[in-house]
Design a protein around this motif. Structure first.
Motif, short mmCIF file in Angstrom:
data_model
loop_
_atom_site.label_atom_id
_atom_site.label_comp_id
_atom_site.label_asym_id
_atom_site.label_seq_id
_atom_site.Cartn_x
_atom_site.Cartn_y
_atom_site.Cartn_z
N THR A 1 0.84 -1.20 0.00
CA THR A 1 0.00 0.00 0.00
C THR A 1 0.87 1.25 0.00
N ALA A 2 1.99 1.19 0.73
CA ALA A 2 2.92 2.32 0.75
C ALA A 2 3.43 2.61 -0.66
N ALA A 3 3.71 1.56 -1.42
CA ALA A 3 4.17 1.73 -2.80
C ALA A 3 3.08 2.34 -3.68
N GLN A 4 1.83 1.90 -3.46
CA GLN A 4 0.70 2.47 -4.21
C GLN A 4 0.54 3.95 -3.92
N ILE A 5 0.67 4.31 -2.64
CA ILE A 5 0.55 5.72 -2.25
C ILE A 5 1.66 6.54 -2.91
N ALA A 6 2.87 5.98 -2.93
CA ALA A 6 3.99 6.68 -3.56
C ALA A 6 3.72 6.94 -5.04
N ARG A 7 3.17 5.94 -5.72
CA ARG A 7 2.84 6.12 -7.14
C ARG A 7 1.73 7.16 -7.32
N GLN A 8 0.75 7.13 -6.43
CA GLN A 8 -0.34 8.11 -6.49
C GLN A 8 0.20 9.53 -6.31
N PHE A 9 1.06 9.71 -5.32
CA PHE A 9 1.63 11.03 -5.06
C PHE A 9 2.47 11.50 -6.25
N ALA A 10 3.24 10.58 -6.83
CA ALA A 10 4.06 10.95 -7.98
C ALA A 10 3.19 11.45 -9.13
N GLY A 11 2.03 10.81 -9.32
CA GLY A 11 1.11 11.23 -10.37
C GLY A 11 0.43 12.54 -10.07
N ASP A 12 0.16 12.79 -8.78
CA ASP A 12 -0.53 14.03 -8.38
C ASP A 12 0.39 15.24 -8.43
N GLU A 13 1.70 15.01 -8.36
CA GLU A 13 2.71 16.07 -8.44
C GLU A 13 2.51 17.18 -7.40
N PRO A 14 2.51 16.86 -6.12
CA PRO A 14 2.45 17.91 -5.09
C PRO A 14 3.75 18.70 -5.08
N ASN A 15 3.77 19.79 -4.34
CA ASN A 15 4.99 20.59 -4.25
C ASN A 15 6.07 19.89 -3.44
N VAL A 16 5.66 19.19 -2.39
CA VAL A 16 6.60 18.43 -1.55
C VAL A 16 5.90 17.17 -1.06
N ILE A 17 6.65 16.07 -1.00
CA ILE A 17 6.17 14.84 -0.37
C ILE A 17 6.89 14.68 0.96
N VAL A 18 6.14 14.39 2.02
CA VAL A 18 6.72 14.18 3.34
C VAL A 18 6.40 12.77 3.80
N PRO A 19 7.32 11.82 3.63
CA PRO A 19 7.10 10.47 4.15
C PRO A 19 7.53 10.39 5.62
N ILE A 20 6.65 9.85 6.46
CA ILE A 20 6.95 9.69 7.88
C ILE A 20 7.23 8.22 8.13
N SER A 21 8.45 7.90 8.55
CA SER A 21 8.93 6.54 8.82
C SER A 21 9.79 6.04 7.67
N THR A 22 10.67 5.11 7.98
CA THR A 22 11.59 4.56 6.98
C THR A 22 10.88 3.84 5.84
#
Length: 316
Positions: free
Chosen positions: A71-92
């Motif tokens: 699910t973390a990988a899916q979220i990462a792909r979703q964020f990449a497609g949405d192109e926000p100004n900054v991505i803030v991942p919390i946790s390793t």
């Protein structure tokens, strides 16, 4: 007249107040638990203090992976497609999931070992599009605290997720510091939250105490480990101060709301135009000592006055 009208329209557009959602900050965490939730709140409050207000000129998006790396990988792909100004991942795990993003600035937080997790190649000059804040635990101080409370301790039971990179890095640090302190380390792993109670039970008779690092899998199911500790009178300590109110005897660590605020300040620098790769990765500042007298009593431990007197917070 047409050029004049166009010029007037352009002037009016520049004079209008910023539209809602002018800036988008996308936040993700591998799971929700008090420490990571506090970090997220700190990020938002730092943005607010800098003039980025949710619903006015900031869109603050949050997604939890619910403990699932896929699910973390899916979220990462979703964020990449949405192109926000900054991505803030919390946790390793969340930071690793978004690390393949190359064009969007990434500011991670609550990552113990950014080098070991291969998020950056250099802490001072990370390069690329990634920087952030490390929460590397003061492991030597944790062992000193445990020995101060329980002078006869000989064996530390390390309860962790062997698939979480930060916990593996912390295990190496723990073994090195334990050897210096004359202590032995016994491992017990749980790769998902449903296994935590069983992994804690596996330490009965093999360890003098249970020590839980800043491991998101274990902390998300902490109550299961606490139940085992209380039943077996096996003292349980955490690296995460937010876990003390949930049944840990004591923790020496960061206030994760402050960790989030420190991270948010880095996000603001990026939003104002700095290149993440030029911003050194910082280690979180501050260290709180939180103790739980009721939890200690349930596990057969009496907290010494030397610990109680310097505690930042005492839970009765």
């Amino acid at each position: 007249m047409r050029p004049i009208l166009l010029a007037l329209a352009a002037t009016l557009a520049l004079s209008l107040p910023a539209k809602a959602d002018d800036v988008t900050v996308a936040v993700t965490a591998i799971v929700e638990h008090p420490a990571l939730d506090a970090a997220r709140k700190g990020v938002l409050d730092a943005l607010t203090a800098a003039g980025y207000k949710e619903g006015e000129n900031l869109k603050f998006v949050f997604e939890s992976a619910q403990g699932n790396p896929a699910t973390a990988a899916q979220i990462a792909r979703q964020f990449a497609g949405d192109e926000p100004n900054v991505i803030v991942p919390i946790s390793t795990p969340s930071a690793q999931a978004v690390s393949s993003t190359r064009d969007i600035p990434v500011v991670f937080t609550a990552v113990s070992d950014p080098l070991g997790a291969q998020l950056v190649k250099n802490m001072d000059k990370p390069g690329g599009n990634v920087t952030g804040l490390s929460d590397m635990s003061p492991v030597a101080e944790h062992l000193a605290l445990i020995k101060e409370i329980l002078p006869d301790v000989k064996t530390i039971g390390y309860l962790y997720n062997s698939g979480e990179a930060n916990s593996v890095s912390l295990l190496a640090v723990l073994k090195a510091e334990a050897e210096k302190a004359g202590l032995k380390v016994v491992e017990s792993a749980a790769t998902k939250s449903a296994e935590v109670q069983g992994a804690a039970r596996a330490l009965i008779g093999r360890a003098d105490v249970i020590y839980i690092p800043t491991d998101n899998t274990i902390i998300s199911a902490l109550e299961g480990a606490v139940a085992v500790a209380e039943e077996s009178k096996l003292p349980l300590f955490t690296a995460d101060t937010d876990s003390v109110s949930r049944g840990s005897i004591a923790a020496l660590g960061f206030n994760y709301y402050d960790v989030g605020k420190q991270t948010g300040e880095i996000v603001v620098r990026v939003l104002k135009g700095e290149n993440p790769g030029d911003i050194a990765v910082k280690t979180a500042a501050g260290s709180d000592l939180v103790v739980n007298k009721a939890a200690a009593e349930k596990m057969g431990v009496t907290l010494p006055q030397s610990v109680l007197s310097r505690a930042t917070k005492v839970i009765e």
